[in-house]
Motif scaffolding. Structure first.
Motif, PDB file in Angstrom:
ATOM      1  N   ASP A   1       0.857  -1.189   0.000  1.00  0.00           N
ATOM      2  CA  ASP A   1       0.000   0.000   0.000  1.00  0.00           C
ATOM      3  C   ASP A   1       0.889   1.234   0.000  1.00  0.00           C
ATOM      4  O   ASP A   1       1.607   1.492   0.972  1.00  0.00           O
ATOM      5  N   SER A   2       0.825   1.997  -1.084  1.00  0.00           N
ATOM      6  CA  SER A   2       1.772   3.110  -1.245  1.00  0.00           C
ATOM      7  C   SER A   2       1.556   4.229  -0.230  1.00  0.00           C
ATOM      8  O   SER A   2       2.405   5.099  -0.074  1.00  0.00           O
ATOM      9  N   ARG A   3       0.430   4.187   0.503  1.00  0.00           N
ATOM     10  CA  ARG A   3       0.156   5.277   1.448  1.00  0.00           C
ATOM     11  C   ARG A   3       0.951   5.159   2.738  1.00  0.00           C
ATOM     12  O   ARG A   3       1.049   6.109   3.502  1.00  0.00           O
ATOM     13  N   HIS A   4       1.485   3.956   2.989  1.00  0.00           N
ATOM     14  CA  HIS A   4       2.162   3.748   4.276  1.00  0.00           C
ATOM     15  C   HIS A   4       3.677   3.738   4.129  1.00  0.00           C
ATOM     16  O   HIS A   4       4.206   3.371   3.090  1.00  0.00           O
ATOM     17  N   GLU A   5       4.339   4.094   5.212  1.00  0.00           N
ATOM     18  CA  GLU A   5       5.793   3.967   5.231  1.00  0.00           C
ATOM     19  C   GLU A   5       6.159   2.482   5.302  1.00  0.00           C
ATOM     20  O   GLU A   5       5.306   1.654   5.620  1.00  0.00           O
ATOM     21  N   ALA A   6       7.417   2.188   5.044  1.00  0.00           N
ATOM     22  CA  ALA A   6       7.875   0.798   5.026  1.00  0.00           C
ATOM     23  C   ALA A   6       7.389   0.030   6.254  1.00  0.00           C
ATOM     24  O   ALA A   6       7.560   0.477   7.383  1.00  0.00           O
ATOM     25  N   GLN A   7       6.743  -1.098   6.020  1.00  0.00           N
ATOM     26  CA  GLN A   7       6.213  -1.920   7.105  1.00  0.00           C
ATOM     27  C   GLN A   7       7.112  -3.136   7.300  1.00  0.00           C
ATOM     28  O   GLN A   7       7.469  -3.808   6.339  1.00  0.00           O
ATOM     29  N   GLN A   8       7.395  -3.419   8.565  1.00  0.00           N
ATOM     30  CA  GLN A   8       8.275  -4.538   8.893  1.00  0.00           C
ATOM     31  C   GLN A   8       7.769  -5.861   8.312  1.00  0.00           C
ATOM     32  O   GLN A   8       8.535  -6.654   7.771  1.00  0.00           O
ATOM     33  N   ILE A   9       6.465  -6.062   8.384  1.00  0.00           N
ATOM     34  CA  ILE A   9       5.896  -7.338   7.937  1.00  0.00           C
ATOM     35  C   ILE A   9       6.165  -7.575   6.433  1.00  0.00           C
ATOM     36  O   ILE A   9       6.442  -8.689   6.005  1.00  0.00           O
ATOM     37  N   ASP A  10       6.116  -6.500   5.648  1.00  0.00           N
ATOM     38  CA  ASP A  10       6.376  -6.637   4.213  1.00  0.00           C
ATOM     39  C   ASP A  10       7.866  -6.876   3.939  1.00  0.00           C
ATOM     40  O   ASP A  10       8.228  -7.702   3.107  1.00  0.00           O
ATOM     41  N   LEU A  11       8.708  -6.152   4.655  1.00  0.00           N
ATOM     42  CA  LEU A  11      10.153  -6.339   4.467  1.00  0.00           C
ATOM     43  C   LEU A  11      10.561  -7.757   4.868  1.00  0.00           C
ATOM     44  O   LEU A  11      11.336  -8.410   4.176  1.00  0.00           O
ATOM     45  N   GLU A  12       9.981  -8.241   5.966  1.00  0.00           N
ATOM     46  CA  GLU A  12      10.293  -9.611   6.406  1.00  0.00           C
ATOM     47  C   GLU A  12       9.790 -10.641   5.409  1.00  0.00           C
ATOM     48  O   GLU A  12      10.446 -11.643   5.142  1.00  0.00           O
ATOM     49  N   PHE A  13       8.631 -10.382   4.851  1.00  0.00           N
ATOM     50  CA  PHE A  13       8.078 -11.311   3.866  1.00  0.00           C
ATOM     51  C   PHE A  13       8.999 -11.393   2.637  1.00  0.00           C
ATOM     52  O   PHE A  13       9.276 -12.480   2.126  1.00  0.00           O
ATOM     53  N   MET A  14       9.498 -10.266   2.198  1.00  0.00           N
ATOM     54  CA  MET A  14      10.381 -10.271   1.019  1.00  0.00           C
ATOM     55  C   MET A  14      11.715 -10.947   1.338  1.00  0.00           C
ATOM     56  O   MET A  14      12.310 -11.596   0.484  1.00  0.00           O
ATOM     57  N   GLU A  15      12.152 -10.793   2.558  1.00  0.00           N
ATOM     58  CA  GLU A  15      13.373 -11.487   2.977  1.00  0.00           C
ATOM     59  C   GLU A  15      13.176 -13.009   2.905  1.00  0.00           C
ATOM     60  O   GLU A  15      14.031 -13.747   2.424  1.00  0.00           O
ATOM     61  N   TYR A  16      12.012 -13.434   3.371  1.00  0.00           N
ATOM     62  CA  TYR A  16      11.652 -14.856   3.308  1.00  0.00           C
ATOM     63  C   TYR A  16      11.642 -15.343   1.848  1.00  0.00           C
ATOM     64  O   TYR A  16      12.140 -16.437   1.536  1.00  0.00           O
ATOM     65  N   LEU A  17      11.107 -14.533   0.944  1.00  0.00           N
ATOM     66  CA  LEU A  17      11.094 -14.914  -0.480  1.00  0.00           C
ATOM     67  C   LEU A  17      12.515 -15.089  -0.995  1.00  0.00           C
ATOM     68  O   LEU A  17      12.826 -16.036  -1.707  1.00  0.00           O
ATOM     69  N   GLY A  18      13.370 -14.145  -0.618  1.00  0.00           N
ATOM     70  CA  GLY A  18      14.764 -14.215  -1.052  1.00  0.00           C
ATOM     71  C   GLY A  18      15.446 -15.478  -0.550  1.00  0.00           C
ATOM     72  O   GLY A  18      16.132 -16.162  -1.303  1.00  0.00           O
ATOM     73  N   GLU A  19      15.208 -15.784   0.718  1.00  0.00           N
ATOM     74  CA  GLU A  19      15.825 -16.984   1.307  1.00  0.00           C
ATOM     75  C   GLU A  19      15.387 -18.252   0.593  1.00  0.00           C
ATOM     76  O   GLU A  19      16.108 -19.234   0.528  1.00  0.00           O
ATOM     77  N   ASN A  20      14.169 -18.224   0.040  1.00  0.00           N
ATOM     78  CA  ASN A  20      13.639 -19.402  -0.640  1.00  0.00           C
ATOM     79  C   ASN A  20      13.793 -19.335  -2.164  1.00  0.00           C
ATOM     80  O   ASN A  20      13.262 -20.191  -2.875  1.00  0.00           O
ATOM     81  N   GLY A  21      14.479 -18.313  -2.643  1.00  0.00           N
ATOM     82  CA  GLY A  21      14.734 -18.201  -4.080  1.00  0.00           C
ATOM     83  C   GLY A  21      13.481 -18.012  -4.919  1.00  0.00           C
ATOM     84  O   GLY A  21      13.413 -18.470  -6.060  1.00  0.00           O
ATOM     85  N   ILE A  22      12.478 -17.324  -4.372  1.00  0.00           N
ATOM     86  CA  ILE A  22      11.228 -17.100  -5.112  1.00  0.00           C
ATOM     87  C   ILE A  22      11.346 -15.800  -5.917  1.00  0.00           C
ATOM     88  O   ILE A  22      11.597 -14.741  -5.332  1.00  0.00           O
ATOM     89  N   PRO A  23      11.185 -15.858  -7.246  1.00  0.00           N
ATOM     90  CA  PRO A  23      11.269 -14.614  -8.029  1.00  0.00           C
ATOM     91  C   PRO A  23      10.078 -13.706  -7.740  1.00  0.00           C
ATOM     92  O   PRO A  23       8.934 -14.154  -7.779  1.00  0.00           O
TER      93      PRO A  23
END
Ligand code: GTP
Ligand code: MG
Length: 200
Positions: free
Chosen positions: A114-136
């Motif tokens: 949601d572009s209205r909010h500042e960076a949210q921890q939950i989203d950053l953590e989710f993307m980190e999880y994707l990276g760890e699992n090699g998900i494009p």
């Protein structure tokens, strides 16, 4: 890309029961209410295709839509919806996790923010999880009609800075408004390009 046909195929809770024909697939994920289902309707130009609601937690299943008889769009439940209760939230998160980790035909996961909010921890953590699992994955900033350009830029820059703490380079980034049909060509052309290169 021209969307000739867009049809609902199946809803389910289990990745093993998803279509098995191996066609490339593009899924939408993000916090509840971020606008995943609305974006699918906007991209396909079919208003009632995916079910939307102003109340978070509307989509609770893995929903497959077949586009032009060639590839799938997938509407997923949102993560991080507190009111569902701990058990309900864990169940949904398990559905999401198994889908992401086991779905071989998942070609690109679009993470909606949601572009209205500042960076949210939950989203950053989710993307980190994707990276760890090699998900494009790629990022889509949604609801840009609800915020000024200067605020949008501020929020996006903070996100990028947050991501660059763990990543060397950023994934592709898109900006959409389902209300104003903004970003439609960009997202569809990106999908078309990936479909073309994976066909070869
Ligand atoms: P869950 O299925 O509950 O996880 O939500 P979702 O991410 O699928 O969100 P949904 O598409 O149902 O949209 C949630 C609310 O946001 C609805 O009231 C939509 O009308 C609204 N909405 C979605 N996209 C936009 C947008 O681009 N602009 C504006 N102004 N509102 C939007
Ligand atoms: Mg939804």
């Amino acid at each position: 890309m021209n969307i000739r046909t867009a049809e609902f195929v199946i809803s389910n809770t289990e990745v093993m029961k998803c279509p098995q024909d191996g066609r490339p697939e593009y899924a939408f994920i993000g916090r509840s209410n971020v606008g995943k289902s609305s974006l699918i309707n906007m991209l396909t130009g079919r208003k009632g295709l995916a079910m939307t609601s102003s109340t978070p937690g509307k989509t609770q299943l893995i929903n497959h839509f077949i586009i032009n008889d060639e590839w799938y769009l997938v509407d997923l439940p949102g993560y991080g919806y507190a009111q569902r209760g701990k058990k309900g939230r864990e169940k949904i998160e398990e559905i999401i996790r198994l889908y992401i980790e086991r779905r071989d035909s998942l070609t690109c996961l679009f993470v909606l923010i949601d572009s209205r909010h500042e960076a949210q921890q939950i989203d950053l953590e989710f993307m980190e999880y994707l990276g760890e699992n090699g998900i494009p994955f790629s990022i889509i900033f949604t609801k840009t009609d609800k915020i000024s350009n200067s605020r949008l830029n501020e929020n996006v820059e903070k996100y990028k800075a947050g991501l660059l703490e763990t990543w060397e380079e950023l994934p592709p980034v898109f900006f959409t408004s389902s209300e104003h049909k903004k970003g439609r060509d960009e997202v569809l052309n990106y999908i078309e390009e990936i479909n073309r290169t994976t066909e070869e």
